[in-house]
Design a protein around this motif. Structure first.
Motif, short mmCIF file in Angstrom:
data_model
loop_
_atom_site.label_atom_id
_atom_site.label_comp_id
_atom_site.label_asym_id
_atom_site.label_seq_id
_atom_site.Cartn_x
_atom_site.Cartn_y
_atom_site.Cartn_z
N ASP A 53 0.81 -1.22 0.00
CA ASP A 53 0.00 0.00 0.00
C ASP A 53 0.84 1.27 0.00
O ASP A 53 0.30 2.36 -0.12
N TRP A 54 2.15 1.14 0.13
CA TRP A 54 3.01 2.30 0.28
C TRP A 54 3.14 3.10 -1.01
O TRP A 54 2.90 2.59 -2.11
N THR A 55 3.55 4.36 -0.84
CA THR A 55 3.97 5.17 -1.98
C THR A 55 5.48 5.05 -2.13
O THR A 55 6.16 4.45 -1.28
N ILE A 56 6.02 5.65 -3.18
CA ILE A 56 7.46 5.56 -3.42
C ILE A 56 8.25 6.18 -2.27
O ILE A 56 9.27 5.63 -1.84
N ALA A 57 7.80 7.31 -1.77
CA ALA A 57 8.54 7.99 -0.70
C ALA A 57 8.68 7.11 0.54
O ALA A 57 9.75 7.02 1.14
N ILE A 58 7.59 6.43 0.92
CA ILE A 58 7.64 5.56 2.10
C ILE A 58 8.54 4.37 1.84
O ILE A 58 9.35 3.97 2.68
N GLY A 59 8.40 3.77 0.66
CA GLY A 59 9.20 2.59 0.34
C GLY A 59 10.68 2.89 0.31
O GLY A 59 11.49 2.12 0.85
N LEU A 60 11.06 4.01 -0.30
CA LEU A 60 12.48 4.36 -0.35
C LEU A 60 13.01 4.70 1.04
O LEU A 60 14.13 4.32 1.39
N TYR A 61 12.21 5.39 1.83
CA TYR A 61 12.65 5.72 3.20
C TYR A 61 12.87 4.46 4.02
O TYR A 61 13.79 4.41 4.84
N ASN A 62 12.05 3.45 3.80
CA ASN A 62 12.20 2.21 4.55
C ASN A 62 13.55 1.55 4.29
O ASN A 62 14.09 0.85 5.15
N MET A 63 14.13 1.77 3.10
CA MET A 63 15.44 1.18 2.79
C MET A 63 16.56 1.81 3.59
O MET A 63 17.66 1.25 3.66
N LEU A 64 16.30 2.97 4.19
CA LEU A 64 17.33 3.65 4.98
C LEU A 64 17.35 3.21 6.43
O LEU A 64 18.08 3.77 7.26
N ASP A 65 16.53 2.21 6.77
CA ASP A 65 16.56 1.65 8.12
C ASP A 65 17.97 1.11 8.39
O ASP A 65 18.63 0.56 7.51
N LYS A 66 18.42 1.26 9.65
CA LYS A 66 19.80 0.88 9.97
C LYS A 66 20.08 -0.59 9.73
O LYS A 66 21.23 -0.98 9.52
N SER A 67 19.04 -1.42 9.74
CA SER A 67 19.24 -2.85 9.49
C SER A 67 19.28 -3.18 8.00
O SER A 67 19.63 -4.29 7.62
N LEU A 68 18.91 -2.21 7.15
CA LEU A 68 18.82 -2.46 5.71
C LEU A 68 19.78 -1.60 4.89
O LEU A 68 20.06 -1.96 3.73
N ILE A 69 20.27 -0.51 5.45
CA ILE A 69 21.00 0.46 4.65
C ILE A 69 22.27 -0.12 4.03
O ILE A 69 22.67 0.25 2.93
N ASN A 70 22.93 -1.04 4.73
CA ASN A 70 24.15 -1.63 4.19
C ASN A 70 23.91 -2.62 3.06
O ASN A 70 24.86 -3.08 2.42
N LYS A 71 22.63 -2.95 2.83
CA LYS A 71 22.30 -3.86 1.73
C LYS A 71 21.53 -3.17 0.61
O LYS A 71 21.51 -3.68 -0.52
N TYR A 72 20.92 -2.03 0.93
CA TYR A 72 19.99 -1.44 -0.04
C TYR A 72 20.27 0.02 -0.36
O TYR A 72 19.48 0.62 -1.09
N PHE A 73 21.37 0.59 0.11
CA PHE A 73 21.55 2.02 -0.10
C PHE A 73 21.71 2.37 -1.58
O PHE A 73 21.13 3.35 -2.06
N SER A 74 22.50 1.61 -2.30
CA SER A 74 22.68 1.88 -3.74
C SER A 74 21.38 1.67 -4.50
O SER A 74 21.09 2.38 -5.47
N ILE A 75 20.57 0.71 -4.05
CA ILE A 75 19.26 0.49 -4.66
C ILE A 75 18.35 1.67 -4.35
O ILE A 75 17.55 2.10 -5.19
N PHE A 76 18.46 2.20 -3.12
CA PHE A 76 17.72 3.40 -2.76
C PHE A 76 18.08 4.57 -3.69
O PHE A 76 17.20 5.30 -4.16
N CYS A 77 19.36 4.75 -3.98
CA CYS A 77 19.80 5.82 -4.89
C CYS A 77 19.24 5.61 -6.29
O CYS A 77 18.83 6.57 -6.96
N ALA A 78 19.22 4.35 -6.74
CA ALA A 78 18.66 4.06 -8.06
C ALA A 78 17.17 4.40 -8.10
O ALA A 78 16.67 4.97 -9.08
N GLY A 79 16.46 4.07 -7.03
CA GLY A 79 15.04 4.40 -6.96
C GLY A 79 14.81 5.90 -6.92
O GLY A 79 13.88 6.41 -7.55
N GLY A 80 15.66 6.63 -6.19
CA GLY A 80 15.55 8.08 -6.14
C GLY A 80 15.80 8.71 -7.49
O GLY A 80 15.18 9.72 -7.85
N LEU A 81 16.71 8.12 -8.26
CA LEU A 81 16.98 8.63 -9.61
C LEU A 81 15.81 8.36 -10.55
O LEU A 81 15.41 9.24 -11.33
#
Length: 282
Positions: free
Chosen positions: A226-254
């Protein structure tokens, strides 16, 4: 005097160039990180040691329990399109009423609307949340559309400013020919207002497209579908996920910036005309 003006102008341009450089650094870092072969966050190098498009492939074609970008994109696009249509119609109608119609209390209502629009929307977020909760519209895309578009009519000022530049004689001539108010609005005012309508379409589309705070408050069920893009991308910045998904987060932001950039480039001419025309006092 010429030397003095040259020195002042040079210093001003150097200052502006420095500010631009500082402003653009995070954007460049986001872009190069999106093409990084490393999925986590790497602060030891500005430019990645290895380059890859795997982050884009992952976010678009390999959804998992964390990344459901296509679903988020669809949700955000639906909310943005309906909000854009409803908000544009509301604002155009309110702007026409205040510009072209005369009725008791018109000026007082206009002043009240302008003053009310000056208050930050965050002040009413909690009240809006409980109202929608009582109606069963939280965690609902319909509820999000209502929240974004219901009060949009208060942003009529630029549209009214543009309409004030249209000669009154056009409306009077139409009335003499037997046209009613609806026909005047749709057949005379609407075609002339194309630039300001384009401006309003882009502005109304941007509100839900990039919003996080209100979306996070309303869509709080924890269901990522049910999330929007902003919520989904923000969720990737969780401290338990950031080391696995930060570059993916940047790709999504682009990727999220591409549709609105294309829309702005296509409609830039009308956008500029709408802003400049709406800023003229009638």
């Amino acid at each position: 005097m010429k030397v003095k003006r040259f020195i002042v102008s040079s210093l001003l341009h150097i200052l502006l160039a420095f500010i631009t450089f500082v402003w653009i650094i995070p954007i460049i870092w986001l872009v190069v990180t999106a093409f990084s072969g490393y999925k986590g966050i790497d602060i030891s190098h500005f430019f990645p040691e290895t380059w890859s498009v795997n982050n884009f492939a992952t976010i678009l074609f390999k959804p998992d329990s964390v990344v459901q970008y296509v679903t988020w994109f669809k949700n955000t696009l639906i909310i943005a399109i309906f909000t854009c249509i409803i908000s544009t119609v509301f604002i155009f109608m309110v702007g026409y009423a205040f510009c072209c119609l005369r009725f008791p209390g018109r000026k007082q209502l206009m002043v009240f609307s302008v003053v009310l629009n000056m208050f930050p929307g965050v002040l009413s977020m909690i009240a809006v949340y409980f109202v929608l909760k009582s109606l069963g519209l939280t965690n609902s895309h319909i509820g999000m559309i209502i929240v974004y578009s219901a009060g949009s009519g208060l942003g009529f000022l630029i549209v009214k400013g543009f309409m004030d530049t249209i000669p009154i004689s056009l409306r009077e001539s139409a009335r003499l020919e037997g046209a009613n108010e609806l026909e005047i609005m749709l057949n005379i005012i609407l075609p002339i207002c194309k630039p300001i309508i384009v401006y309003q379409v882009i502005a109304s589309f941007l509100v839900p497209w990039g919003d996080f705070v209100l979306a996070k408050l309303m869509l709080n069920s924890g269901l990522s579908k049910d999330w929007t893009i902003a919520i989904g991308l923000y969720n990737m910045l969780d401290k338990s996920l950031i080391n696995k998904y930060f570059s993916i987060f940047c790709a999504g932001g682009l990727l999220v910036s591409i549709p609105i950039s294309i829309l702005f480039i296509i409609m830039q001419k009308f956008y500029v005309e709408g802003v400049s025309g709406g800023a003229i006092k009638g």
